[in-house]
Scaffold this motif. Structure first.
Motif, PDB file in Angstrom:
ATOM      1  N   THR A 142      15.835   8.894  58.353  1.00 14.51           N
ATOM      2  CA  THR A 142      17.261   9.091  58.114  1.00 14.51           C
ATOM      3  C   THR A 142      17.936   7.816  57.608  1.00 14.51           C
ATOM      4  O   THR A 142      17.412   6.719  57.778  1.00 14.51           O
ATOM      5  CB  THR A 142      17.991   9.531  59.396  1.00 14.51           C
ATOM      6  OG1 THR A 142      18.075   8.410  60.304  1.00 14.51           O
ATOM      7  CG2 THR A 142      17.287  10.692  60.078  1.00 14.51           C
ATOM      8  N   PRO A 174      18.851  17.559  47.393  1.00 13.11           N
ATOM      9  CA  PRO A 174      18.743  18.307  48.650  1.00 13.11           C
ATOM     10  C   PRO A 174      18.137  19.685  48.418  1.00 13.11           C
ATOM     11  O   PRO A 174      18.470  20.376  47.458  1.00 13.11           O
ATOM     12  CB  PRO A 174      20.197  18.399  49.118  1.00 13.11           C
ATOM     13  CG  PRO A 174      20.828  17.159  48.567  1.00 13.11           C
ATOM     14  CD  PRO A 174      20.194  16.968  47.212  1.00 13.11           C
ATOM     15  N   GLU A 191      26.360  14.972  56.606  1.00 11.70           N
ATOM     16  CA  GLU A 191      26.443  13.914  55.598  1.00 11.70           C
ATOM     17  C   GLU A 191      25.338  12.875  55.749  1.00 11.70           C
ATOM     18  O   GLU A 191      25.303  11.887  55.011  1.00 11.70           O
ATOM     19  CB  GLU A 191      27.811  13.218  55.682  1.00 11.70           C
ATOM     20  CG  GLU A 191      28.994  14.140  55.449  1.00 11.70           C
ATOM     21  CD  GLU A 191      28.954  14.798  54.074  1.00 11.70           C
ATOM     22  OE1 GLU A 191      28.637  14.089  53.095  1.00 11.70           O
ATOM     23  OE2 GLU A 191      29.225  16.015  53.995  1.00 11.70           O
ATOM     24  N   ASN A 206      13.719  17.138  51.418  1.00 11.13           N
ATOM     25  CA  ASN A 206      15.049  16.527  51.428  1.00 11.13           C
ATOM     26  C   ASN A 206      16.018  17.534  52.042  1.00 11.13           C
ATOM     27  O   ASN A 206      16.382  18.529  51.419  1.00 11.13           O
ATOM     28  CB  ASN A 206      15.492  16.165  50.008  1.00 11.13           C
ATOM     29  CG  ASN A 206      16.817  15.412  49.984  1.00 11.13           C
ATOM     30  OD1 ASN A 206      17.464  15.239  51.018  1.00 11.13           O
ATOM     31  ND2 ASN A 206      17.232  14.956  48.811  1.00 11.13           N
ATOM     32  N   PRO A 220      17.994  10.577  45.197  1.00 15.37           N
ATOM     33  CA  PRO A 220      18.742  11.841  45.173  1.00 15.37           C
ATOM     34  C   PRO A 220      18.902  12.446  43.787  1.00 15.37           C
ATOM     35  O   PRO A 220      18.897  13.669  43.637  1.00 15.37           O
ATOM     36  CB  PRO A 220      20.099  11.444  45.774  1.00 15.37           C
ATOM     37  CG  PRO A 220      19.806  10.247  46.611  1.00 15.37           C
ATOM     38  CD  PRO A 220      18.707   9.506  45.919  1.00 15.37           C
ATOM     39  N   GLN A 261      22.340   6.070  60.742  1.00 18.83           N
ATOM     40  CA  GLN A 261      23.043   6.042  59.458  1.00 18.83           C
ATOM     41  C   GLN A 261      22.452   4.985  58.530  1.00 18.83           C
ATOM     42  O   GLN A 261      22.438   5.172  57.308  1.00 18.83           O
ATOM     43  CB  GLN A 261      24.532   5.744  59.672  1.00 18.83           C
ATOM     44  CG  GLN A 261      25.304   6.833  60.392  1.00 18.83           C
ATOM     45  CD  GLN A 261      25.447   8.093  59.558  1.00 18.83           C
ATOM     46  OE1 GLN A 261      25.416   9.208  60.074  1.00 18.83           O
ATOM     47  NE2 GLN A 261      25.619   7.938  58.261  1.00 18.83           N
ATOM     48  N   PRO A 274      21.830  11.393  55.178  1.00 17.60           N
ATOM     49  CA  PRO A 274      20.614  11.556  54.383  1.00 17.60           C
ATOM     50  C   PRO A 274      19.398  11.668  55.303  1.00 17.60           C
ATOM     51  O   PRO A 274      19.265  10.905  56.261  1.00 17.60           O
ATOM     52  CB  PRO A 274      20.558  10.259  53.548  1.00 17.60           C
ATOM     53  CG  PRO A 274      21.965   9.752  53.532  1.00 17.60           C
ATOM     54  CD  PRO A 274      22.540  10.134  54.860  1.00 17.60           C
ATOM     55  N   ALA A 275      18.519  12.623  55.009  1.00 20.11           N
ATOM     56  CA  ALA A 275      17.379  12.848  55.896  1.00 20.11           C
ATOM     57  C   ALA A 275      16.215  13.436  55.119  1.00 20.11           C
ATOM     58  O   ALA A 275      16.383  14.398  54.359  1.00 20.11           O
ATOM     59  CB  ALA A 275      17.767  13.784  57.041  1.00 20.11           C
ATOM     60  N   PRO A 280      19.408  16.965  54.145  1.00 18.62           N
ATOM     61  CA  PRO A 280      20.430  16.189  54.855  1.00 18.62           C
ATOM     62  C   PRO A 280      20.977  16.957  56.055  1.00 18.62           C
ATOM     63  O   PRO A 280      21.031  18.192  56.060  1.00 18.62           O
ATOM     64  CB  PRO A 280      21.517  15.979  53.793  1.00 18.62           C
ATOM     65  CG  PRO A 280      20.830  16.192  52.483  1.00 18.62           C
ATOM     66  CD  PRO A 280      19.761  17.208  52.743  1.00 18.62           C
TER      67      PRO A 280
END
Length: 228
Positions: free
Chosen positions: A143, A166, A188, A183, A161, A46, A190-191, A185
């Motif tokens: 991530t 995404p 929830e 992008n 972002p 995270q 972010p990745a 995710p």
């Protein structure tokens, strides 16, 4: 779980030397890093984590009939180049140009579906050509809350972002090598999926970790993604 050795790999990640002391697990027919510390790495993912997905299947297709071929195989395709769309099974399809697509396997089926696409393809009268990507591109997953800040140190493209939503795909350079950045995710989380030349994987892994250090970034294993 066992300590990482060279011998257990039926197919080695190009980064296997970076994972000394990690704990392994089987994912389908391949071996992946489960975790590094033996502890729950979900908090690390995270905050700022880096995951080696090189042993998960990926494949490309190109040609004027590639879209029709992939739709017939049950894939949902992006409408325009430089877009990606998540598949119901958790995989990804990225459109790299008008007629080129990149398929990334799902953790849910250990990449079996995409691996099968490469096995099943046959040359025919269709203008649809297989582009094997397993041996050409390394696949890393960055991530956490600081992904755009990490990439800002390495890449001139704005990956925040608000500029890189995404589903966006960037074909650019980072740390002076060519990369594909997606992008995508995970729920929830972010990745950014990052693909680079396989021969440059070790160099790029180190460059990412150096950029991540300011944010407490660390490598994490596959288990951090498989746990809710």
């Amino acid at each position: 779980m066992v300590n990482l050795q060279a011998e257990p790999f039926s197919e080695r990640s190009p980064l296997y030397r970076k994972h000394a002391g990690a704990q392994l697990r089987q994912l389908g027919e391949t071996t992946v890093v489960a975790c590094y510390s033996g502890n729950d790495e979900r908090a690390q993912r995270q905050r700022c984590g880096l995951i080696d997905l090189c042993n998960l299947a990926r494949a490309g297709f190109r040609g004027s009939d590639a879209a029709a071929y992939l739709r017939a195989r049950g894939y949902q395709l992006p409408e325009r180049p430089n877009q990606a769309i998540a598949q119901p099974d958790g995989g990804l399809v990225a459109r790299l140009s008008k007629t080129e697509y990149l398929l990334l396997g799902s953790l849910g089926d250990a990449g079996v579906r995409v691996a099968q696409e490469e096995t099943d393809w046959q040359l025919s009268d269709q203008a649809n050509y297989l582009l094997p990507r397993q041996d050409s591109h390394a696949w890393l997953l960055l991530t956490g809350a600081h992904v755009s800040e990490v990439m800002a140190k390495l890449c001139g493209v704005d990956l925040r972002p608000q500029a890189f939503a995404p589903g966006s795909v960037a074909q650019t350079s980072a740390a002076r090598i060519s990369v594909i950045v997606i992008n995508a995710p995970i729920a929830e989380l972010p990745a950014l999926h990052i693909l680079c030349d396989r021969a440059s994987a070790s160099y790029f892994w180190d460059a990412l970790l150096d950029a991540m250090a300011e944010f407490g970034g660390q490598p994490v294993g596959i288990d951090s993604l498989l746990k809710p």
